[in-house]
Design a protein around this motif. Sequence first.
Motif, mmCIF file in Angstrom:
data_model
loop_
_atom_site.group_PDB
_atom_site.id
_atom_site.type_symbol
_atom_site.label_atom_id
_atom_site.label_comp_id
_atom_site.label_asym_id
_atom_site.label_seq_id
_atom_site.Cartn_x
_atom_site.Cartn_y
_atom_site.Cartn_z
ATOM 1 N N ASP A 144 2.869 -1.050 -6.604
ATOM 2 C CA ASP A 144 2.642 -0.017 -5.588
ATOM 3 C C ASP A 144 1.760 1.116 -6.099
ATOM 4 O O ASP A 144 0.955 1.668 -5.344
ATOM 5 N N HIS A 145 1.871 1.457 -7.366
ATOM 6 C CA HIS A 145 1.015 2.519 -7.915
ATOM 7 C C HIS A 145 -0.434 2.059 -8.054
ATOM 8 O O HIS A 145 -1.330 2.882 -8.230
ATOM 9 N N ASN A 146 -0.659 0.743 -7.984
ATOM 10 C CA ASN A 146 -1.990 0.181 -8.187
ATOM 11 C C ASN A 146 -2.622 -0.286 -6.872
ATOM 12 O O ASN A 146 -3.547 -1.081 -6.872
ATOM 13 N N ARG A 147 -2.096 0.214 -5.757
ATOM 14 C CA ARG A 147 -2.697 -0.138 -4.470
ATOM 15 C C ARG A 147 -4.040 0.580 -4.321
ATOM 16 O O ARG A 147 -4.280 1.616 -4.953
ATOM 17 N N ILE A 148 -4.901 0.015 -3.490
ATOM 18 C CA ILE A 148 -6.187 0.656 -3.216
ATOM 19 C C ILE A 148 -5.927 1.997 -2.538
ATOM 20 O O ILE A 148 -5.126 2.093 -1.605
ATOM 21 N N TRP A 149 -6.578 3.047 -3.027
ATOM 22 C CA TRP A 149 -6.324 4.381 -2.492
ATOM 23 C C TRP A 149 -6.630 4.449 -1.000
ATOM 24 O O TRP A 149 -7.696 4.035 -0.542
ATOM 25 N N THR A 150 -5.659 4.957 -0.268
ATOM 26 C CA THR A 150 -5.826 5.217 1.157
ATOM 27 C C THR A 150 -5.404 6.653 1.417
ATOM 28 O O THR A 150 -4.246 7.023 1.158
ATOM 29 N N LEU B 217 4.101 8.032 0.958
ATOM 30 C CA LEU B 217 5.024 8.103 2.096
ATOM 31 C C LEU B 217 4.559 7.179 3.221
ATOM 32 O O LEU B 217 5.348 6.377 3.750
ATOM 33 N N GLU B 218 3.294 7.266 3.583
ATOM 34 C CA GLU B 218 2.778 6.427 4.667
ATOM 35 C C GLU B 218 2.763 4.950 4.267
ATOM 36 O O GLU B 218 2.970 4.068 5.109
ATOM 37 N N HIS B 219 2.528 4.686 2.987
ATOM 38 C CA HIS B 219 2.594 3.310 2.481
ATOM 39 C C HIS B 219 3.997 2.735 2.692
ATOM 40 O O HIS B 219 4.160 1.613 3.191
ATOM 41 N N PHE B 220 5.009 3.508 2.322
ATOM 42 C CA PHE B 220 6.392 3.065 2.535
ATOM 43 C C PHE B 220 6.691 2.892 4.024
ATOM 44 O O PHE B 220 7.382 1.946 4.425
ATOM 45 N N GLN B 221 6.189 3.800 4.835
ATOM 46 C CA GLN B 221 6.440 3.712 6.278
ATOM 47 C C GLN B 221 5.845 2.433 6.869
ATOM 48 O O GLN B 221 6.424 1.844 7.787
ATOM 49 N N LEU C 140 13.393 -4.502 -0.033
ATOM 50 C CA LEU C 140 12.190 -4.484 -0.861
ATOM 51 C C LEU C 140 12.639 -4.212 -2.291
ATOM 52 O O LEU C 140 13.130 -3.128 -2.610
ATOM 53 N N LEU C 141 12.496 -5.208 -3.146
ATOM 54 C CA LEU C 141 12.938 -5.112 -4.542
ATOM 55 C C LEU C 141 11.726 -4.780 -5.406
ATOM 56 O O LEU C 141 10.793 -5.576 -5.510
ATOM 57 N N ILE C 142 11.742 -3.597 -6.007
ATOM 58 C CA ILE C 142 10.557 -3.076 -6.696
ATOM 59 C C ILE C 142 10.875 -2.710 -8.143
ATOM 60 O O ILE C 142 11.862 -2.022 -8.417
ATOM 61 N N GLU D 278 12.449 9.491 2.549
ATOM 62 C CA GLU D 278 11.791 10.183 3.654
ATOM 63 C C GLU D 278 11.142 9.194 4.618
ATOM 64 O O GLU D 278 11.072 9.433 5.829
ATOM 65 N N ALA D 279 10.700 8.062 4.070
ATOM 66 C CA ALA D 279 10.062 7.031 4.894
ATOM 67 C C ALA D 279 11.080 6.139 5.599
ATOM 68 O O ALA D 279 10.700 5.258 6.371
ATOM 69 N N GLY D 280 12.361 6.356 5.329
ATOM 70 C CA GLY D 280 13.388 5.537 5.958
ATOM 71 C C GLY D 280 13.781 4.326 5.147
ATOM 72 O O GLY D 280 14.350 3.367 5.676
ATOM 73 N N LEU D 281 13.491 4.356 3.844
ATOM 74 C CA LEU D 281 13.902 3.277 2.943
ATOM 75 C C LEU D 281 15.044 3.790 2.075
ATOM 76 O O LEU D 281 14.854 4.699 1.264
ATOM 77 N N ALA D 282 16.209 3.210 2.240
ATOM 78 C CA ALA D 282 17.383 3.672 1.503
ATOM 79 C C ALA D 282 17.580 2.830 0.249
ATOM 80 O O ALA D 282 17.689 1.603 0.332
ATOM 81 N N PRO D 283 17.628 3.458 -0.933
ATOM 82 C CA PRO D 283 17.889 2.695 -2.159
ATOM 83 C C PRO D 283 19.363 2.319 -2.246
ATOM 84 O O PRO D 283 20.235 3.141 -1.958
ATOM 85 N N GLU D 284 19.639 1.076 -2.610
ATOM 86 C CA GLU D 284 21.019 0.632 -2.766
ATOM 87 C C GLU D 284 21.464 0.944 -4.192
ATOM 88 O O GLU D 284 20.950 0.368 -5.163
#
Length: 536
Positions: A403-409, A442-446, A457-459, A505-511
């Motif tokens: 995720d840190h290596n995604r193309i910048w948007t 944030l928008e990436h997660f959304q 999503l297992l990261i 904040e994006a609505g992804l809850a960590p278990e």
Amino acid sequence: MLTQHDKQRLRSSIFRHLDGIATATTSCALHEKGVLNYILEQQQVDLEQLTIKFKANEGYLNVALRILCAQGWLNQEPITKNNTIHYAINDQSEKAFQLIPLYKEAVQLLSYSVKFPEERIGPDAFLALERIFKNYENHFGLKKPPEDSLEFQILKHIEGVIVAPIIVLMGVRGLFHKYFMEGSFTAEEYHRNPESFKKILDFFSYLGWFTKKKNTYQFTDTGLFFAKRATAYGVTVSYLPTFVNLEELIFGDPLILKTDNINETEKHVDREMNVWGSGGAHSTYFKVIDEVIIELFNKPIDEQPKGILDMGCGNGAFLQHIFDVIEHQTLRGKMLEEHPLLLVGADLNQAALKVTRANLISADIWAKVIWGDVGRPDLLAQDLKEDYGIDLGDLLNVRTFLDHNRIWTAPRIPSLRTSISSGAFAYRGERLQNSLVEDSLLEHFQRWKPYVERFGLLIIELHTIAPELISKNLGKTPATAYDATHGYSDQYILEIDIFIALAKEAGLAPEAQYASKFPNSDLATVSINLFKGVSS
């Protein structure tokens, strides 16, 4: 037999070696341009004004100065509300900057080291190595320094610049095979130029890695410690193409290492070496992933995912590993005839897809291998549905250090948030405001949230830590090297707490039961989380 204290000391050397590659190249580039003398004169500088004065690329200059902060040689002032950045000298700055010329010979050596993967160690490189071995053994004219001194810090850096590329070459080329590690050997058994190679073995003997009897060498316990951890050097050394071009990257053409499209051979990194290094370094984290996979695929069948999608599948090794775990260690593995496991490998790079496909076929594993961009889950979902009838939401999505290596948007809707991240982020030489990096994540997660509400999503992800914290724990973290390799190559590693807060904040809850961090302290630079999208 090494004691725990011995192992701790040697592990500290590895971290300092990695620090050295980042710090020596960075500080020399800044020193050559007069930046450091100017900072000493001014005592405190504004990054934007410094950029203008030295005609620098602000993003990469910021990365460079933050690296010196991580080594304790500058202070990074808190980023102001109007996003200005200041750096100030401290009680280490003047002495550290005076010692930077000691790096010059080691940094020049890297012009040979960067070619080791293709050209091995040629005659000119052996001559350069022989000279620097002698200078190192003489402590570059310094008295043997105590371990808490600046001189020791810099000599350890130089040691790292010298030995790290050689360790990686030896590891890749087989010197650390048990044939060599378990008995004595001669230089003739390993190298076609034994007289020159002996000089390397003699230097490593000086460092305490080998014992020498006449013409034979044997690993010591110290040498075995480093040999077994050769891959720990692989990722940082794989970025030598970037480190040897820092002066141009910071003060010249910021696009010098960019390629025109994703399928061209990368210029900034030796990808094959990077994969080799990653494979060794990541095995610890995969053990934790295994526990999560086993628990998920031991649930009742109607509570299990239909399969797994590995985004950024690389060479397919992780997907193959997960399949083996499921097949041999889970309830699902006993039901594959009735409930086949859908495996999907996705990657941006066509070469990676080709390798993944070949490796999975060779392993007799059925999988779909498709093009996919981690930043566009909507396109991925559409392709899966239209081409294969697979719903992305029916799969467990996994990814490792991607995720840190995604193309910048750039964020569509920039917020007014005040970032608390200490990171230094760049895109094509321009500095990115930390608040924008957070908004982008944030928008990436959304974008992913709708597809991970059922199975998650297992990261595994990489993170930065504050340079002040790094400087107080030198030899205890590889964070300086991580920040350099990722900062100079437009990758965006945020602190763990910020990363998780943005996911929430994006609505992804960590278990919580699946959450881990490495090391399990304030120095953590790696996290593992299973996030699930919370229904709106």
